[in-house]
Write an enzyme that holds these catalytic residues in place. Structure first.
Site, PDB file in Angstrom:
ATOM      1  N   ARG A  18       0.931  -1.150   0.138  1.00 43.13           N
ATOM      2  CA  ARG A  18      -0.035   0.007   0.110  1.00 43.13           C
ATOM      3  C   ARG A  18       0.788   1.188  -0.139  1.00 43.13           C
ATOM      4  NH1 ARG A  18      -3.080  -2.438   5.123  1.00 43.13           N
ATOM      5  NH2 ARG A  18      -3.866  -4.538   3.879  1.00 43.13           N
ATOM      6  N   GLY A  19       2.031   0.831   0.376  1.00 39.87           N
ATOM      7  CA  GLY A  19       3.018   2.257   0.556  1.00 39.87           C
ATOM      8  C   GLY A  19       3.223   3.115  -0.805  1.00 39.87           C
ATOM      9  N   GLU A  35       7.436   2.021  -6.449  1.00 39.33           N
ATOM     10  CA  GLU A  35       7.515   1.445  -5.164  1.00 39.33           C
ATOM     11  C   GLU A  35       8.027   2.543  -4.232  1.00 39.33           C
ATOM     12  OE1 GLU A  35       6.995  -0.548  -2.944  1.00 39.33           O
ATOM     13  OE2 GLU A  35       8.221  -1.966  -2.667  1.00 39.33           O
ATOM     14  N   ASP A  36       7.667   2.372  -2.916  1.00 40.62           N
ATOM     15  CA  ASP A  36       8.137   3.454  -1.762  1.00 40.62           C
ATOM     16  C   ASP A  36       9.493   3.374  -1.334  1.00 40.62           C
ATOM     17  OD1 ASP A  36       7.834   1.032  -0.503  1.00 40.62           O
ATOM     18  OD2 ASP A  36       6.180   1.700   1.056  1.00 40.62           O
ATOM     19  N   ASP A  45      14.774  -1.803   0.199  1.00 42.52           N
ATOM     20  CA  ASP A  45      15.620  -2.064   1.327  1.00 42.52           C
ATOM     21  C   ASP A  45      16.475  -3.407   1.180  1.00 42.52           C
ATOM     22  OD1 ASP A  45      16.580  -2.252   3.868  1.00 42.52           O
ATOM     23  OD2 ASP A  45      14.764  -2.991   5.086  1.00 42.52           O
ATOM     24  N   LYS A  51      17.514   2.398   0.451  1.00 41.58           N
ATOM     25  CA  LYS A  51      18.280   2.267   1.691  1.00 41.58           C
ATOM     26  C   LYS A  51      19.309   1.039   0.916  1.00 41.58           C
ATOM     27  CE  LYS A  51      15.060   1.381   5.007  1.00 41.58           C
ATOM     28  NZ  LYS A  51      14.648   0.713   6.356  1.00 41.58           N
ATOM     29  N   VAL A  90      11.968   4.387   8.392  1.00 43.21           N
ATOM     30  CA  VAL A  90      11.242   5.702   8.233  1.00 43.21           C
ATOM     31  C   VAL A  90       9.678   5.400   7.911  1.00 43.21           C
ATOM     32  CG1 VAL A  90      13.220   7.054   7.156  1.00 43.21           C
ATOM     33  CG2 VAL A  90      11.951   5.273   5.699  1.00 43.21           C
ATOM     34  N   ASP A  92       4.786   2.958   6.460  1.00 41.88           N
ATOM     35  CA  ASP A  92       4.006   2.878   7.594  1.00 41.88           C
ATOM     36  C   ASP A  92       4.657   1.912   8.742  1.00 41.88           C
ATOM     37  OD1 ASP A  92       3.994   0.027   6.419  1.00 41.88           O
ATOM     38  OD2 ASP A  92       2.740  -0.690   7.937  1.00 41.88           O
TER      39      ASP A  92
HETATM   40  P1  IMP Z   1      12.380  -5.166   0.704  1.00 38.62           P
HETATM   41  O1  IMP Z   1      11.834  -6.290   0.214  1.00 38.62           O
HETATM   42  O2  IMP Z   1      13.355  -5.492   1.884  1.00 38.62           O
HETATM   43  O3  IMP Z   1      13.276  -4.364  -0.418  1.00 38.62           O
HETATM   44  O4  IMP Z   1      11.495  -4.455   1.351  1.00 38.62           O
HETATM   45  C1  IMP Z   1      10.593  -3.363   0.795  1.00 38.62           C
HETATM   46  C2  IMP Z   1       9.368  -2.938   1.448  1.00 38.62           C
HETATM   47  O5  IMP Z   1       9.733  -3.311   3.084  1.00 38.62           O
HETATM   48  C3  IMP Z   1       8.896  -1.522   1.096  1.00 38.62           C
HETATM   49  O6  IMP Z   1       7.869  -1.979   0.351  1.00 38.62           O
HETATM   50  C4  IMP Z   1       8.404  -1.273   2.648  1.00 38.62           C
HETATM   51  O7  IMP Z   1       6.938  -1.833   2.678  1.00 38.62           O
HETATM   52  C5  IMP Z   1       9.135  -2.035   3.620  1.00 38.62           C
HETATM   53  N1  IMP Z   1      10.067  -1.147   4.099  1.00 38.62           N
HETATM   54  C6  IMP Z   1      11.472  -1.214   3.973  1.00 38.62           C
HETATM   55  N2  IMP Z   1      12.016  -0.182   4.880  1.00 38.62           N
HETATM   56  C7  IMP Z   1      10.929   0.439   5.533  1.00 38.62           C
HETATM   57  C8  IMP Z   1      11.054   1.414   6.363  1.00 38.62           C
HETATM   58  O8  IMP Z   1      12.040   2.103   6.766  1.00 38.62           O
HETATM   59  N3  IMP Z   1       9.887   1.795   6.502  1.00 38.62           N
HETATM   60  C9  IMP Z   1       8.678   1.245   6.430  1.00 38.62           C
HETATM   61  N4  IMP Z   1       8.389   0.262   5.476  1.00 38.62           N
HETATM   62  C10 IMP Z   1       9.918  -0.223   4.919  1.00 38.62           C
HETATM   63 MG    MG Z   2       5.986  -1.864   0.363  1.00 40.60          MG
END
Ligand code: IMP
Ligand code: MG
Length: 179
Positions: A42-43, A98-99, A102, A130, A152, A158
């Site tokens: 939803r981000g 995407e928001d 990470d 990040k 964040v 969220d």
């Molecule tokens: P990844 O699969 O680890 O790259 O995660 C990406 C998803 O993790 C994003 O779409 C966010 O929903 C969530 N996410 C990663 N870091 C943060 C943060 O600092 N705050 C909130 N949501 C995060």
């Molecule tokens: Mg997300």
């Protein structure tokens, strides 16, 4: 809500300026091509909303819900499709919105899925990146801001489904998730 914010990392006006810059760049790059924007729920909702106003092309928009976080500030390492696209992607140029990137697991999974389904081209635009959090190799094609490895919130992001409605990106106070 505001009392849980340790500091404002990126202000609302900085975000809006970035959306207009990214939109102009995307408009130029996709000129003459078809384009499907895929917002990850939803981000990405505030971001895709502001970004698409600055993409001056006859694009289409669809949404997908993929989850890897389950009420924690650490990635679970599992990616689950909660809501799939309604649009068949074969032959399309897709730009995933995407928001934040990470670990990169979410986007890697989604990119591979769209390629497997026969998309012509799959690219990524993410408001935040990040890079220190990365555990799989994936890069965004368009990035708004690189940020340090801090949790964040706001502008779609969220913690436990809260704070998405903050108009800026803020750092959450540690005491909120350690208590
Ligand atoms: P990844 O699969 O680890 O790259 O995660 C990406 C998803 O993790 C994003 O779409 C966010 O929903 C969530 N996410 C990663 N870091 C943060 C943060 O600092 N705050 C909130 N949501 C995060
Ligand atoms: Mg997300």
């Amino acid at each position: 809500m505001e009392k849980d914010v340790k500091k404002v990392l990126i202000s609302e006006s900085e975000i809006l300026k970035k959306c207009s810059e990214l939109g102009a760049k995307i408009t130029k790059d996709y000129e003459g091509k078809d384009l499907l924007l895929v917002g990850l729920l939803r981000g990405s909702i505030p971001f895709i909303g502001d970004l698409m106003k600055h993409i001056n092309l006859p694009l289409e928009v669809d949404y997908m819900d993929v989850s890897s976080y389950h009420g924690t500030t650490q990635s679970s390492g599992q990616v689950k499709i909660i809501k799939d696209l309604d649009t068949p992607v074969k032959g399309l140029n897709i730009l995933i919105v995407e928001d934040i990137i990470d670990t990169g697991r979410t986007l890697k999974t989604v990119v591979e899925l769209f390629k497997h389904r026969g998309a012509n081209d799959v690219k990524i635009v993410s408001l935040l990146d990040k890079p220190e959090g990365r555990v799989v190799t994936i890069e965004g094609d368009y990035i708004g801001f690189e940020i340090p490895k801090e949790f964040v919130i706001g502008y779609g992001l969220d913690y436990n489904e809260k704070y998405r409605n903050l108009p800026y990106i803020g750092v959450l106070k540690e005491e909120v998730y350690t208590k």
